[in-house]
Every structure is written in structure tokens, then in C-alpha cells.
Design a protein around this motif. Sequence first.
Motif, PDB file in Angstrom:
ATOM      1  N   LYS A 130       0.832  -1.212   0.000  1.00  0.00           N
ATOM      2  CA  LYS A 130       0.000   0.000   0.000  1.00  0.00           C
ATOM      3  C   LYS A 130       0.860   1.252   0.000  1.00  0.00           C
ATOM      4  O   LYS A 130       0.572   2.224  -0.702  1.00  0.00           O
ATOM      5  N   GLN A 131       1.942   1.256   0.796  1.00  0.00           N
ATOM      6  CA  GLN A 131       2.808   2.436   0.829  1.00  0.00           C
ATOM      7  C   GLN A 131       3.506   2.632  -0.514  1.00  0.00           C
ATOM      8  O   GLN A 131       3.631   3.763  -1.010  1.00  0.00           O
ATOM      9  N   ALA A 132       3.988   1.533  -1.110  1.00  0.00           N
ATOM     10  CA  ALA A 132       4.664   1.628  -2.402  1.00  0.00           C
ATOM     11  C   ALA A 132       3.728   2.209  -3.465  1.00  0.00           C
ATOM     12  O   ALA A 132       4.116   3.097  -4.244  1.00  0.00           O
ATOM     13  N   GLU A 133       2.488   1.732  -3.513  1.00  0.00           N
ATOM     14  CA  GLU A 133       1.522   2.228  -4.501  1.00  0.00           C
ATOM     15  C   GLU A 133       1.151   3.684  -4.203  1.00  0.00           C
ATOM     16  O   GLU A 133       1.021   4.501  -5.120  1.00  0.00           O
ATOM     17  N   PHE A 134       0.977   4.017  -2.942  1.00  0.00           N
ATOM     18  CA  PHE A 134       0.608   5.383  -2.543  1.00  0.00           C
ATOM     19  C   PHE A 134       1.677   6.380  -2.966  1.00  0.00           C
ATOM     20  O   PHE A 134       1.372   7.427  -3.569  1.00  0.00           O
ATOM     21  N   LEU A 135       2.952   6.068  -2.683  1.00  0.00           N
ATOM     22  CA  LEU A 135       4.034   6.982  -3.042  1.00  0.00           C
ATOM     23  C   LEU A 135       4.236   7.035  -4.553  1.00  0.00           C
ATOM     24  O   LEU A 135       4.538   8.107  -5.114  1.00  0.00           O
ATOM     25  N   ALA A 136       4.065   5.894  -5.225  1.00  0.00           N
ATOM     26  CA  ALA A 136       4.189   5.898  -6.687  1.00  0.00           C
ATOM     27  C   ALA A 136       3.143   6.817  -7.310  1.00  0.00           C
ATOM     28  O   ALA A 136       3.443   7.597  -8.226  1.00  0.00           O
ATOM     29  N   ASP A 137       1.912   6.742  -6.809  1.00  0.00           N
ATOM     30  CA  ASP A 137       0.850   7.614  -7.329  1.00  0.00           C
ATOM     31  C   ASP A 137       1.203   9.088  -7.099  1.00  0.00           C
ATOM     32  O   ASP A 137       1.010   9.937  -7.991  1.00  0.00           O
ATOM     33  N   TYR A 138       1.721   9.417  -5.920  1.00  0.00           N
ATOM     34  CA  TYR A 138       2.038  10.809  -5.617  1.00  0.00           C
ATOM     35  C   TYR A 138       3.171  11.307  -6.522  1.00  0.00           C
ATOM     36  O   TYR A 138       3.112  12.432  -7.047  1.00  0.00           O
ATOM     37  N   PHE A 139       4.212  10.502  -6.710  1.00  0.00           N
ATOM     38  CA  PHE A 139       5.339  10.918  -7.560  1.00  0.00           C
ATOM     39  C   PHE A 139       4.876  11.098  -9.004  1.00  0.00           C
ATOM     40  O   PHE A 139       5.359  11.993  -9.709  1.00  0.00           O
ATOM     41  N   ARG A 140       3.954  10.253  -9.459  1.00  0.00           N
ATOM     42  CA  ARG A 140       3.428  10.416 -10.823  1.00  0.00           C
ATOM     43  C   ARG A 140       2.694  11.746 -10.961  1.00  0.00           C
ATOM     44  O   ARG A 140       2.770  12.410 -11.996  1.00  0.00           O
ATOM     45  N   GLU A 141       1.969  12.112  -9.893  1.00  0.00           N
ATOM     46  CA  GLU A 141       1.262  13.400  -9.927  1.00  0.00           C
ATOM     47  C   GLU A 141       2.229  14.572 -10.066  1.00  0.00           C
ATOM     48  O   GLU A 141       1.864  15.637 -10.573  1.00  0.00           O
ATOM     49  N   GLN A 142       3.477  14.354  -9.632  1.00  0.00           N
ATOM     50  CA  GLN A 142       4.485  15.412  -9.758  1.00  0.00           C
ATOM     51  C   GLN A 142       5.220  15.317 -11.097  1.00  0.00           C
ATOM     52  O   GLN A 142       6.200  16.034 -11.322  1.00  0.00           O
ATOM     53  N   GLY A 143       4.754  14.424 -11.966  1.00  0.00           N
ATOM     54  CA  GLY A 143       5.331  14.319 -13.299  1.00  0.00           C
ATOM     55  C   GLY A 143       6.525  13.399 -13.406  1.00  0.00           C
ATOM     56  O   GLY A 143       7.243  13.433 -14.424  1.00  0.00           O
ATOM     57  N   LYS A 144       6.755  12.515 -12.448  1.00  0.00           N
ATOM     58  CA  LYS A 144       7.898  11.616 -12.470  1.00  0.00           C
ATOM     59  C   LYS A 144       7.500  10.250 -13.032  1.00  0.00           C
ATOM     60  O   LYS A 144       6.353   9.807 -12.888  1.00  0.00           O
ATOM     61  N   GLN A 145       8.462   9.608 -13.665  1.00  0.00           N
ATOM     62  CA  GLN A 145       8.251   8.280 -14.224  1.00  0.00           C
ATOM     63  C   GLN A 145       8.637   7.238 -13.173  1.00  0.00           C
ATOM     64  O   GLN A 145       9.824   7.057 -12.876  1.00  0.00           O
ATOM     65  N   VAL A 146       7.655   6.581 -12.615  1.00  0.00           N
ATOM     66  CA  VAL A 146       7.928   5.654 -11.508  1.00  0.00           C
ATOM     67  C   VAL A 146       7.073   4.405 -11.675  1.00  0.00           C
ATOM     68  O   VAL A 146       6.099   4.386 -12.450  1.00  0.00           O
ATOM     69  N   THR A 147       7.427   3.363 -10.925  1.00  0.00           N
ATOM     70  CA  THR A 147       6.587   2.169 -10.836  1.00  0.00           C
ATOM     71  C   THR A 147       6.694   1.597  -9.432  1.00  0.00           C
ATOM     72  O   THR A 147       7.715   1.793  -8.749  1.00  0.00           O
ATOM     73  N   ALA A 148       5.649   0.931  -8.999  1.00  0.00           N
ATOM     74  CA  ALA A 148       5.664   0.186  -7.739  1.00  0.00           C
ATOM     75  C   ALA A 148       5.851  -1.284  -8.082  1.00  0.00           C
ATOM     76  O   ALA A 148       5.037  -1.863  -8.813  1.00  0.00           O
ATOM     77  N   LEU A 149       6.912  -1.867  -7.603  1.00  0.00           N
ATOM     78  CA  LEU A 149       7.271  -3.240  -7.962  1.00  0.00           C
ATOM     79  C   LEU A 149       7.127  -4.126  -6.732  1.00  0.00           C
ATOM     80  O   LEU A 149       7.818  -3.930  -5.726  1.00  0.00           O
ATOM     81  N   HIS A 150       6.224  -5.084  -6.819  1.00  0.00           N
ATOM     82  CA  HIS A 150       5.993  -5.990  -5.702  1.00  0.00           C
ATOM     83  C   HIS A 150       5.327  -7.249  -6.225  1.00  0.00           C
ATOM     84  O   HIS A 150       5.114  -7.395  -7.436  1.00  0.00           O
ATOM     85  N   SER A 151       4.967  -8.153  -5.318  1.00  0.00           N
ATOM     86  CA  SER A 151       4.481  -9.462  -5.743  1.00  0.00           C
ATOM     87  C   SER A 151       3.136  -9.408  -6.450  1.00  0.00           C
ATOM     88  O   SER A 151       2.755 -10.349  -7.137  1.00  0.00           O
ATOM     89  N   LYS A 152       2.389  -8.299  -6.286  1.00  0.00           N
ATOM     90  CA  LYS A 152       1.064  -8.214  -6.899  1.00  0.00           C
ATOM     91  C   LYS A 152       0.984  -7.171  -8.009  1.00  0.00           C
ATOM     92  O   LYS A 152      -0.089  -6.887  -8.520  1.00  0.00           O
ATOM     93  N   SER A 153       2.117  -6.592  -8.365  1.00  0.00           N
ATOM     94  CA  SER A 153       2.064  -5.472  -9.306  1.00  0.00           C
ATOM     95  C   SER A 153       1.826  -5.903 -10.742  1.00  0.00           C
ATOM     96  O   SER A 153       1.360  -5.124 -11.565  1.00  0.00           O
ATOM     97  N   GLY A 154       2.172  -7.143 -11.083  1.00  0.00           N
ATOM     98  CA  GLY A 154       2.037  -7.580 -12.459  1.00  0.00           C
ATOM     99  C   GLY A 154       3.053  -6.944 -13.386  1.00  0.00           C
ATOM    100  O   GLY A 154       2.978  -7.085 -14.605  1.00  0.00           O
ATOM    101  N   TYR A 155       4.018  -6.232 -12.809  1.00  0.00           N
ATOM    102  CA  TYR A 155       5.046  -5.540 -13.597  1.00  0.00           C
ATOM    103  C   TYR A 155       6.322  -6.378 -13.504  1.00  0.00           C
ATOM    104  O   TYR A 155       6.808  -6.657 -12.412  1.00  0.00           O
ATOM    105  N   SER A 156       6.852  -6.786 -14.614  1.00  0.00           N
ATOM    106  CA  SER A 156       8.034  -7.640 -14.638  1.00  0.00           C
ATOM    107  C   SER A 156       9.222  -6.953 -13.970  1.00  0.00           C
ATOM    108  O   SER A 156       9.538  -5.803 -14.287  1.00  0.00           O
ATOM    109  N   ARG A 157       9.850  -7.671 -13.075  1.00  0.00           N
ATOM    110  CA  ARG A 157      11.029  -7.101 -12.420  1.00  0.00           C
ATOM    111  C   ARG A 157      12.146  -6.858 -13.441  1.00  0.00           C
ATOM    112  O   ARG A 157      12.825  -5.844 -13.395  1.00  0.00           O
TER     113      ARG A 157
END
Length: 795
Positions: free
Chosen positions: A436-463
Amino acid sequence: MIHHIERAEEIYLLTAFVMDSGVKRILPSLKKAAERGADIRLLTGDYLCITQPKALKKLIAELPSAEVRLWQNDGRSFHPKAYLFRFSSGGHVVVGSSNLSASALDGGIEWSLSAASDQEQLFEHSAESFMNLFQHECTVPVNIKTIERYEQIFDAFHSTKDVHKVWTQSEEEAVMFGEPEDQDVPEEVFETSVAGEIAPREAQQQALQALTETMDLGYDKAMIVMATGLGKTYLAAFFARQFKRVLFIAHREEILRQAKASFEHVSGEWTTGLLTGTEKQMNEDVIFASVATLSRKHYLDQYHPETFDLIVVDEFHHAAAVSYQKIINHFKPGFLLGITATPDRNDGKDVFAICDGNEAYNMNFWKAIQHQWLAPFHYYGVYDETDYSKIRWLSSGYDQEQLEQVQLRKGMAEKIYAAWNRHRQTRTIAFCSSIKQAEFLADYFREQGKQVTALHSKSGYSRQKAIKELHEGLLDVIFTVDLFNEGVDIPPVDTLLFVRPTESLTIFTQQLGRGLRLFEGKSHCTVIDLIGNYRNADVKLKVFDQDPSSFERDHKTVIPDMPEGCKVELETSIIDLVKEMGKNRLQVRDRLINELDDLTLEMGERPTYLQFHRMASIPSIFVKRTFGSYVYLLKSAGKLTDDEEKAADLYKDWFIEVEKTGMVKSYKMVVLLAMLERGPESWYKPVTAEEIAYSFHHYLTEKKYRKVIDFSDKKGKSLWEYDEKKVAKLLKDMPLAKWSGSSGGLVKFEDNQFLFNIPEPDDELQKELYELTKQICQYRLEEYFEKKASKPKTN
């Protein structure tokens, strides 16, 4: 179930709740299985205090060979139900709603799926999942001490709450349906090794030379400490070239796959294979085995103890765990090599004893930075005003729900972003507490125009994809939850962001290493760390001490001296916080007692002095400084029996003499050990030098390193071959005469009679005096040879 238990060679029981009625129902069958050598493991939980303490007591009393563990509630519900059985051919899995109670097993309305698997695929998958839970950091061994602690919680809970009547709606839903488990699913690792590089680097050359020297001294075990990024796995591969059959063990499949690639890169002459939950290649020259798989009886029994010439234990700081010990104790290799960047298990549990105290080579990240083998760092401590003292502490960390309530605030995100934006460089890994913290901070950084991702066991994003995009500059930040602690190197990373409380110094050190790899154009690694009044906040700064052996930090000097290129900057509020926490931290005396209590709880019995030395997170040298002797630590902690306490009072001067007598060589304690061989009734009585000469000589020559350390002078060399007259003369000239002269009358050597001048013990105290003396003697000998054998072997 009983039918399966009576035939199975492996029995794995996973049940959220264990009741006395259920244990009674299957215990006779389990006892028969244990008698024929079946591997029995049971995992249950303390969720809502439903598991009955008397059921746990019955299990460990009636099934001493079974391994039972308890999942300690970490804020999530815990109620799986699965019963796994492996036979000589095939396996059987029962998954369903039945906990271990008579009603659930016999008469209740339960639904379960019972499935046979002739091809073992279903059983193997289930067994691997079971072992992942069984070895989880939230579990503790079930023994008399952990049951006593749980029983106190159980009684307190049930004295104020009728669990069957006043469950809240959320609790009831959790009991009925459960919550998904956050699991890290291993993926293929992005390979960063330099193709074609098969010659050892300088650090690896030094380590190989040190290993050659240690083998020449007769050691058959050694530990190598090398900072992340210096090529520990390649070192192991270079060293392995002189052996025919090699076993490489680690706790994660991705580490094994990376190691396999490294070994194949070093030599194409080996055949290599994986022994994991998904692959079973068992007869190749080099086997890369997961601990979860190989520690299981079915696989371990297929290997003769002398199958392997070399065993390599990766991430050796884990090696004191039960699963590792099952493997290490089974085999008798020509050589055992442990490799790690962080030599302590659980922030201090000693693994040195597993390799006979032989640390053949140590190149920590400080030394590596000074050699310019790793990048320097600039560390910025940013004050976190969160009051962590108000967040509930569970056995394995802060209560996740309460922690998230303070972390998932816009004001906190703003502070983190401002600190990152002020100090950052180009590519960042951010370590978070939860998904939850990883997703929350990723969302906030995106709002500031940064390219970010939250990487964890449920993200579905390839490491692998995330690392590639970070490498190419397509991502500014990867927010992750413990995915980059071990086994993965990403050299371009030049910024680390810590937005979680540091609960483990070992994990913090591993995560710090993620940013220290050298890379073209990278001058240093920036480390941005939010520090508040969480547990270990002040102690974590000892990671930056170039002399970490100093146990008590001088809190007047919060910022240690830095080598060239490194710096540490702490906000004023942090300096004040660390000083205050240092003042309030328990005194050494209390910490020793607390450590003794913790070890007693973990082991289920009082640790010996040697066990305390090997396992405690506080150096054993402080026992002598604080209490005079281990005996008086035990007394102060209330751990002595009545007879032991009588012996402690009557023989105080003697115990302190054995503990504190000077030892330029090991001879005094070897003499004492030889006398102790005569047993509790006679060990302190007069003896001649000739009578103990053989035992003395045998001890100092049975291990080559002992012989080299203490018989290395010209006179000593003549004693390598046993000669009673020469050994007896050495005894008279050195330990017997010198100990007699320095003991204040407690030790006497007159007319060729050597004795301990202590009151003759009554029959009721003979055993206690003997055992306590023997513990001190054994500890002092091991501690002496550890120190002598661990002289620096680096430039």
C-alpha cells in the motif's frame, strides 16, 4: 488422514488452529510414523488465540522428533488448512476447511479436496508452498519456552474476551474467508555479469589466496565476508574448480539461477543442475539446491553424507536456521564454504561457530570503498516526526495497519518527495514497508510528473522490465517492498530512498549495497533515509562505523569519521533524537539478561556459555566485564537451580578465576579440560604432569590449526610427535607452574602434584560445580582459537 499417516515418509500439517482434541485423535498414528523415521512438520498459528497451549505441549512432549512452529499474528488473518503426505511413490494432498480438532476431523460439516498425485507435481508444489510458510520470519519454534509465552497471551486474551461470542464482523469474515498472502513470486533475474570475464578480480584473488592458506592449516570450514558487488558467487565458482562434486545452497530460486549462470561462465567442464520446487536435477557435478527443497527428508536421504567434495552456503548469515542446519549436519564434505556480505543472522546471531570460527577473509563495504572497488556514498538523514512509540510492535515488526495509517498521508508523501528531489541523482530504488505504501508513493510521484513504478508481488510488472527501464533512464524511481535485498545487482542505481523504519540492520546493510556497485559516470551513491524514533534508529548508525566491533556507541559523537569520498549529514533533530535514545537505551547488564531470556525462549532451554557466545547478539566478552562470569549472569537472570545457586555462592572465587585467568596460549584451559575428563567426582583432585600429558598433547594436535597456533615455536615443533617426557616437561615449565603462581592460591603445583585448591564439594553439588566449570572451559577454548585464527589476511 490416519491411513495416509501410517504409510507416509513425509507428513506436513498446516492448520490455522490446533485443539487438544484433534491432537489426541491423530497422535497415536503420528507416534508410529515418528518411530519409523518419518519427517513430521506441523505449522499452526496464534490468530485470535484459538490454538490451545495444552495441545502444543502434547505435541512436543509426545513427538520430540517432529518440528513444530507457530505463526505469530502480524496483523493479518492466518487460517490455511492443508495436510500433505509423501509416500515411497507419489504423494497425497488434502486441502480444505478442517482445522486440527476432533469435530473438524470427524463429525463437523467441513469441505475438503483430497487429491492423489502419482506424478508428484501437485505434492511438490504444495510442499514448496508449505516450506515457504514454515520458514517465514513470522514463525517461531514451538518449545516449552515459546509455549509459556503464548500461554500468557492466551490466558490474558480469554480472561477479557469470549472469542466465540464477541468477534467483530471483520474478525468473523477473516475467520471464515481469510485474506490473501503477500508472496514474492520469483522471476528471472536480469543478468548483469560482464560476459567473458573469467579471471578473478583483485578482491577475489585475495580471498582465494586466503582460502588456500586456511586449507593448508587443516581447516575444513571457512567463511568469506565480501561486500555486495565484489563477486561472492564468482569467487565460489573459481574456488570450486579444484573439487569434483559441488553443492551450492541458497534460500531463493533466483539466487540459484544466477549462481548457476556464474559457475557455467567460469567453467564449461561442469554439468550443472537445479534442485528446487520446480526442477529436480540431482546427479550433476554441481547442484544448485534451494534450502526449502533439500532440507526435506525425501531429498536429503537420497544423498550419501560424503557425496560432495565442496558445499557452498550462499547468504551464510542464514545458516544458523534449522532448515540450513538439517542440510549442513547431514553432509560431511571435504570443505564447507560460507559466503555472505552480512555475517550475522537476525542482527547478531553468530554463524562463526558453524565454520569453526574461521573467517578466512573479510572485505566489508568500508574496505572495498577505500580500495575503490565500490562507489562511495553520501548519506542524508531526514527527520521523520512520526511518533513510532504509539504504533504497536509485533514480534516481527510494527503493526502493519497502524503503520500505514501514518505513512499513507499526503503530508508524509510531500516530505518524502521534497527530500528526494533535493538530494537525488538519476536512478532511484525506494524501499517501502508495504504494498500500500509503495503504490501510494508511486501515485504521488506520478502526480508530480515523475516516471515511476511500484514493484511488488502483486504489481504484475516484470522485475526484469523494471530494471531494464531504470537502467535506460525511462524510470526515475522503483518503489519496492523487499525485492532487492539479496541476489540482485543493478550497477546504474545512484540513489537509494528509505521510507520505512529500519527494523533489521542486516536487511539495511543489504539494501545499502544495492547502490554501491561501480558504474561508468557514477561518482557516488546518494542515500536518503527518513529517521524517526523507531526501534534501532540510533543503533542503525553503527552500520556507518568503520569499527563496528565497538559495541557501545559514544552518543556524544553521533556522526562517525568518514573515508575520503563519503559523507554523512544528519538533520539537527536526528542528532538530538539519537543522543536521547542512546541515554535511554538499556544498560549492558540489562541487555545481557534480556538476550539470555530471548535465547532461552528460542532454544526451549537455558543456553550453555558456548551457545550464548555463538548465538547472542551482544559480544560474549561483556559477560566477563559485567558479571565476572557466565555463572553470575545466570544467577542474576534467575536461571540457576537451587543447587547451582549454592555452588555459585560457595565457589565464586573459583568460577571468576577460570573465567579471567590470562591466556597467552591455550595451555591452562587445555590442562583444565584434561582434568575434567576424569569426571565430576575426581576432576579437581591432584594429578601429575605425566598423567595428563597425552590428553594435553592430543587436544593440541588433533586439529592442525591448533597445532600451528600454539606449537609453532622451535621448542613446540619437537612436540608434534608425542613424547611423554617432553610434554610433561612443557606442562611443568609453563601452564602448571604459571597458573599456580598467578591464581592467589586457588591452583597449586607442588612436588609434581597439580590440583585445584577448592573446598571439596558435597555429593549434591559435585555435578553442578563440574558442569558450570566445564562450560566456562569450553567457551574459553573456542573463544581463544577464534581470535587466534581470525587474524587479518588482507592487505
